[in-house]
Scaffold this active site. Structure first.
Site, mmCIF file in Angstrom:
data_model
loop_
_atom_site.group_PDB
_atom_site.id
_atom_site.type_symbol
_atom_site.label_atom_id
_atom_site.label_comp_id
_atom_site.label_asym_id
_atom_site.label_seq_id
_atom_site.Cartn_x
_atom_site.Cartn_y
_atom_site.Cartn_z
ATOM 1 N N ASN A 17 11.678 -8.482 7.074
ATOM 2 C CA ASN A 17 11.954 -7.810 8.338
ATOM 3 C C ASN A 17 11.510 -8.747 9.460
ATOM 4 O O ASN A 17 10.347 -9.169 9.489
ATOM 5 C CB ASN A 17 11.195 -6.487 8.420
ATOM 6 C CG ASN A 17 11.661 -5.491 7.380
ATOM 7 O OD1 ASN A 17 12.849 -5.422 7.066
ATOM 8 N ND2 ASN A 17 10.735 -4.721 6.821
ATOM 9 N N GLY A 19 12.186 -3.399 11.883
ATOM 10 C CA GLY A 19 11.227 -2.712 11.028
ATOM 11 C C GLY A 19 9.966 -3.498 10.737
ATOM 12 O O GLY A 19 9.123 -3.041 9.953
ATOM 13 N N GLN A 20 9.814 -4.676 11.347
ATOM 14 C CA GLN A 20 8.581 -5.438 11.095
ATOM 15 C C GLN A 20 7.412 -4.758 11.794
ATOM 16 O O GLN A 20 7.478 -4.450 12.993
ATOM 17 C CB GLN A 20 8.723 -6.885 11.599
ATOM 18 C CG GLN A 20 7.517 -7.743 11.226
ATOM 19 C CD GLN A 20 7.685 -9.217 11.593
ATOM 20 O OE1 GLN A 20 8.688 -9.610 12.192
ATOM 21 N NE2 GLN A 20 6.692 -10.011 11.228
ATOM 22 N N HIS A 79 6.040 -12.182 5.879
ATOM 23 C CA HIS A 79 5.860 -11.749 4.488
ATOM 24 C C HIS A 79 7.222 -11.411 3.902
ATOM 25 O O HIS A 79 8.124 -10.955 4.591
ATOM 26 C CB HIS A 79 4.918 -10.547 4.389
ATOM 27 C CG HIS A 79 5.279 -9.425 5.306
ATOM 28 N ND1 HIS A 79 5.012 -9.456 6.651
ATOM 29 C CD2 HIS A 79 5.895 -8.235 5.076
ATOM 30 C CE1 HIS A 79 5.450 -8.346 7.220
ATOM 31 N NE2 HIS A 79 5.998 -7.586 6.283
ATOM 32 N N LEU A 80 7.329 -11.645 2.604
ATOM 33 C CA LEU A 80 8.534 -11.300 1.850
ATOM 34 C C LEU A 80 8.227 -10.048 1.039
ATOM 35 O O LEU A 80 7.206 -9.989 0.341
ATOM 36 C CB LEU A 80 8.915 -12.421 0.879
ATOM 37 C CG LEU A 80 9.637 -13.669 1.409
ATOM 38 C CD1 LEU A 80 8.815 -14.380 2.463
ATOM 39 C CD2 LEU A 80 9.966 -14.602 0.251
ATOM 40 N N HIS A 81 9.095 -9.060 1.152
ATOM 41 C CA HIS A 81 8.993 -7.901 0.271
ATOM 42 C C HIS A 81 9.754 -8.237 -1.012
ATOM 43 O O HIS A 81 10.942 -8.581 -0.957
ATOM 44 C CB HIS A 81 9.643 -6.667 0.898
ATOM 45 C CG HIS A 81 9.011 -6.183 2.164
ATOM 46 N ND1 HIS A 81 8.195 -5.068 2.213
ATOM 47 C CD2 HIS A 81 9.072 -6.647 3.432
ATOM 48 C CE1 HIS A 81 7.800 -4.864 3.463
ATOM 49 N NE2 HIS A 81 8.314 -5.804 4.224
ATOM 50 N N ILE A 120 0.827 -1.213 0.000
ATOM 51 C CA ILE A 120 0.000 0.000 0.000
ATOM 52 C C ILE A 120 0.863 1.266 0.000
ATOM 53 O O ILE A 120 0.399 2.333 -0.399
ATOM 54 C CB ILE A 120 -0.963 -0.012 1.219
ATOM 55 C CG1 ILE A 120 -2.162 0.878 0.971
ATOM 56 C CG2 ILE A 120 -0.239 0.356 2.508
ATOM 57 C CD1 ILE A 120 -3.293 0.691 1.972
HETATM 58 P P1 AMP Z 1 6.834 -4.834 7.529
HETATM 59 O O1 AMP Z 1 7.148 -3.455 8.000
HETATM 60 O O2 AMP Z 1 8.045 -5.606 7.060
HETATM 61 O O3 AMP Z 1 6.044 -5.606 8.575
HETATM 62 O O4 AMP Z 1 5.940 -4.681 6.256
HETATM 63 C C1 AMP Z 1 4.574 -4.418 6.322
HETATM 64 C C2 AMP Z 1 4.199 -3.819 5.007
HETATM 65 O O5 AMP Z 1 2.789 -3.892 4.881
HETATM 66 C C3 AMP Z 1 4.586 -2.362 4.834
HETATM 67 O O6 AMP Z 1 5.449 -2.231 3.717
HETATM 68 C C4 AMP Z 1 3.255 -1.662 4.628
HETATM 69 O O7 AMP Z 1 3.334 -0.606 3.700
HETATM 70 C C5 AMP Z 1 2.382 -2.789 4.125
HETATM 71 N N1 AMP Z 1 0.953 -2.624 4.346
HETATM 72 C C6 AMP Z 1 0.326 -2.201 5.472
HETATM 73 N N2 AMP Z 1 -1.003 -2.216 5.304
HETATM 74 C C7 AMP Z 1 -1.240 -2.667 4.034
HETATM 75 C C8 AMP Z 1 -2.412 -2.898 3.261
HETATM 76 N N3 AMP Z 1 -3.642 -2.682 3.746
HETATM 77 N N4 AMP Z 1 -2.264 -3.343 1.994
HETATM 78 C C9 AMP Z 1 -1.031 -3.561 1.478
HETATM 79 N N5 AMP Z 1 0.114 -3.374 2.173
HETATM 80 C C10 AMP Z 1 0.019 -2.927 3.422
#
Ligand code: AMP
Length: 122
Positions: free
Chosen positions: A89, A95-96, A102-104, A34
């Site tokens: 993360n 930074g999680q 989840h994998l970026h 997002i």
């Molecule tokens: P992390 O910080 O590694 O836990 O990554 C979480 C990710 O989820 C971040 O990059 C956010 O931008 C993303 N995120 C949070 N809410 C949503 C959502 N509703 N749809 C898509 N991505 C999201």
């Protein structure tokens, strides 16, 4: 998805929260982030709720391997298989923010806007 409290990503998997889905199979789903930190920023998420990578156990070996193969498939689907990065993360201090593994998948194709590594905090 048993007696655990649903995470944000589980709610997306259940279609309770909208998301741009780029891939889905029985074991995982991939959505556009997002708040993208690169021209391509996809989150690849197992349907099984594993809070952090460090919480994964031997019984999750197959799903972890599956995620790696699907990441490659998605990179080809999106045309970035020659240059992409995978980031996980693990833990708040890393930074999680969503405690559902989840994998970026991050990529900046040559003809797209460039983001620097500092933009994604790693
Ligand atoms: P992390 O910080 O590694 O836990 O990554 C979480 C990710 O989820 C971040 O990059 C956010 O931008 C993303 N995120 C949070 N809410 C949503 C959502 N509703 N749809 C898509 N991505 C999201």
């Amino acid at each position: 998805m048993t007696d655990q409290v649903d995470t944000l990503f589980t709610r997306i998997i259940k279609r309770e929260i909208p998301a741009e889905i780029v891939y889905e199979d029985d074991l995982c789903i991939a959505i556009n982030d997002i708040a993208p930190q690169a021209a391509v920023h996809v989150l690849l998420i197992p349907k099984q709720q594993i809070p952090r990578l460090a919480d994964a156990t031997e019984s999750e070996r197959a799903i972890l391997g599956h995620l790696m193969l699907v990441a490659g498939d998605i990179s080809r689907q999106l045309g970035v298989d020659e240059a992409f990065r995978l980031v996980v993360n693990n833990g708040a201090d890393a930074g999680q923010t969503v405690f559902h593994l989840h994998l970026h998948i991050l990529a900046n194709p040559k003809d797209s806007k460039q983001f620097s590594e500092s933009d994604i905090g790693i």
